[in-house]
Design an enzyme around this catalytic site. Sequence first.
Site, PDB file in Angstrom:
ATOM      1  N   GLU A 144       2.979  -9.060   8.080  1.00 32.04           N
ATOM      2  CA  GLU A 144       2.860  -7.592   8.127  1.00 32.04           C
ATOM      3  C   GLU A 144       3.823  -6.925   7.155  1.00 32.04           C
ATOM      4  O   GLU A 144       3.939  -5.701   7.138  1.00 32.04           O
ATOM      5  CB  GLU A 144       3.140  -7.104   9.551  1.00 32.04           C
ATOM      6  CG  GLU A 144       2.195  -7.676  10.599  1.00 32.04           C
ATOM      7  CD  GLU A 144       0.741  -7.528  10.206  1.00 32.04           C
ATOM      8  OE1 GLU A 144       0.011  -8.533  10.213  1.00 32.04           O
ATOM      9  OE2 GLU A 144       0.339  -6.404   9.842  1.00 32.04           O
TER      10      GLU A 144
ATOM     11  N   ASP B 205      -8.068   0.313 -26.523  1.00 29.74           N
ATOM     12  CA  ASP B 205      -8.611   0.385 -25.160  1.00 29.74           C
ATOM     13  C   ASP B 205      -8.795   1.840 -24.787  1.00 29.74           C
ATOM     14  O   ASP B 205      -7.878   2.637 -24.939  1.00 29.74           O
ATOM     15  CB  ASP B 205      -7.605  -0.218 -24.171  1.00 29.74           C
ATOM     16  CG  ASP B 205      -7.797  -1.708 -24.021  1.00 29.74           C
ATOM     17  OD1 ASP B 205      -8.697  -2.256 -24.666  1.00 29.74           O
ATOM     18  OD2 ASP B 205      -7.026  -2.302 -23.266  1.00 29.74           O
TER      19      ASP B 205
ATOM     20  N   ARG C 139      -1.433  -8.436 -21.435  1.00 31.91           N
ATOM     21  CA  ARG C 139      -2.351  -8.187 -22.546  1.00 31.91           C
ATOM     22  C   ARG C 139      -1.795  -7.111 -23.490  1.00 31.91           C
ATOM     23  O   ARG C 139      -2.296  -6.922 -24.593  1.00 31.91           O
ATOM     24  CB  ARG C 139      -3.738  -7.845 -22.068  1.00 31.91           C
ATOM     25  CG  ARG C 139      -3.861  -6.618 -21.226  1.00 31.91           C
ATOM     26  CD  ARG C 139      -5.246  -6.499 -20.636  1.00 31.91           C
ATOM     27  NE  ARG C 139      -6.278  -6.409 -21.648  1.00 31.91           N
ATOM     28  CZ  ARG C 139      -6.545  -5.308 -22.344  1.00 31.91           C
ATOM     29  NH1 ARG C 139      -5.817  -4.233 -22.185  1.00 31.91           N
ATOM     30  NH2 ARG C 139      -7.525  -5.309 -23.228  1.00 31.91           N
TER      31      ARG C 139
ATOM     32  N   PRO D 167       0.813  -1.227   0.000  1.00 31.04           N
ATOM     33  CA  PRO D 167       0.000   0.000   0.000  1.00 31.04           C
ATOM     34  C   PRO D 167       0.842   1.270   0.000  1.00 31.04           C
ATOM     35  O   PRO D 167       0.367   2.345  -0.288  1.00 31.04           O
ATOM     36  CB  PRO D 167      -0.821  -0.120   1.296  1.00 31.04           C
ATOM     37  CG  PRO D 167      -0.793  -1.571   1.629  1.00 31.04           C
ATOM     38  CD  PRO D 167       0.532  -2.062   1.174  1.00 31.04           C
TER      39      PRO D 167
HETATM   40  N1  LIG Z   1      -2.770  -2.163  -2.281  1.00 29.30           N
HETATM   41  C1  LIG Z   1      -1.819  -3.069  -2.579  1.00 29.30           C
HETATM   42  O1  LIG Z   1      -1.290  -3.119  -3.705  1.00 29.30           O
HETATM   43  C2  LIG Z   1      -1.405  -4.032  -1.501  1.00 29.30           C
HETATM   44  C3  LIG Z   1      -0.250  -4.811  -1.668  1.00 29.30           C
HETATM   45  C4  LIG Z   1       0.126  -5.691  -0.659  1.00 29.30           C
HETATM   46  C5  LIG Z   1      -0.672  -5.768   0.475  1.00 29.30           C
HETATM   47  N2  LIG Z   1      -0.374  -6.578   1.519  1.00 29.30           N
HETATM   48  C6  LIG Z   1       0.869  -7.273   1.669  1.00 29.30           C
HETATM   49  C7  LIG Z   1       2.019  -6.301   1.824  1.00 29.30           C
HETATM   50  C8  LIG Z   1       2.901  -6.892   2.888  1.00 29.30           C
HETATM   51  C9  LIG Z   1       2.095  -7.920   3.631  1.00 29.30           C
HETATM   52  C10 LIG Z   1       0.819  -8.121   2.895  1.00 29.30           C
HETATM   53  N3  LIG Z   1      -1.789  -5.019   0.592  1.00 29.30           N
HETATM   54  C11 LIG Z   1      -2.147  -4.158  -0.361  1.00 29.30           C
END
Ligand SMILES: NC(=O)c1ccc(NC2CCCC2)nc1
Length: 253
Positions: free
Chosen positions: A123, A176, A161, A96
């Site tokens: 985590e 697209d 793709r 994230p």
């Molecule tokens: N929004 C995303 O792209 C995303 C990527 C990995 C994640 N979780 C993973 C990251 C490290 C432990 C779980 N959550 C969300």
Amino acid sequence: MVKRIAVVTLFPEMLSALTDFGVSGRAVKQQILEVRCWNPRDYTADKHQTVDDRPYGGGPGMLMMIQPLSDAIAAAKQWASEGSDSVSAKVIYLSPQGQVFHQAQAQVLADSGNFVLIAGRYEGIDERLIEAQVDQEISIGDYVLSGGELGAMVIMDAVMRLLPGVLGHVDSANEDSFSEGLLDCPHYTRPEIYNDCAVPEVLLSGNHERIRQWRLQQSLVRTQERRPDLLSRKQLSAEQQRLLDEYNSKDCT
Ligand SMILES: NC(=O)c1ccc(NC2CCCC2)nc1
């Protein structure tokens, strides 16, 4: 030249969702795309094959243990870097905290060399590993997932793709709307009357130029109505501006 994508993951079986089905499955079968998984568990040295470790400073949950992950990334990067005349593969971590993925980034990845996708679990991973081995952090959107695998597969699908030879007729990808920065126009198929609703007559006219303009206008109007943020970011061509103005100037009775 086959495109190699290496995925570092504790759950390699998940990748079958991409490698065994649909257009992406065909791309793998046709050897346009080569996907290989590297599991940190295969790089453990202890009897219990430990892949997680406790966080310094306490707090809930675990982190991925550094050594097995680091070794798996190194092996994945080496494989992905083979045959691309020593251009080393880009290493991408899904989280994230990454920059949010969008179609332009998919095109960049499709046009560039091979790459490694690291799917975290628990985590997450040690920040020093990110600093030492990760070239780019990417997020597929502002939400937290239990692992990076789904994000990895989203990126892989969007990229594959765009690879030459993957989609049927060549213009599908660049036609697209998202590659134009617009939302897609509405689509219709048989029957002509469904649910008491008829297919827009222009689509039955056989007039391809009129159809092209109608579809472009529909994409523009939909983008204006549903995603004005996309429209504000886009430099409209003269034709696009004319089509949007024409729609907006119609009396809305
Ligand atoms: N929004 C995303 O792209 C995303 C990527 C990995 C994640 N979780 C993973 C990251 C490290 C432990 C779980 N959550 C969300």
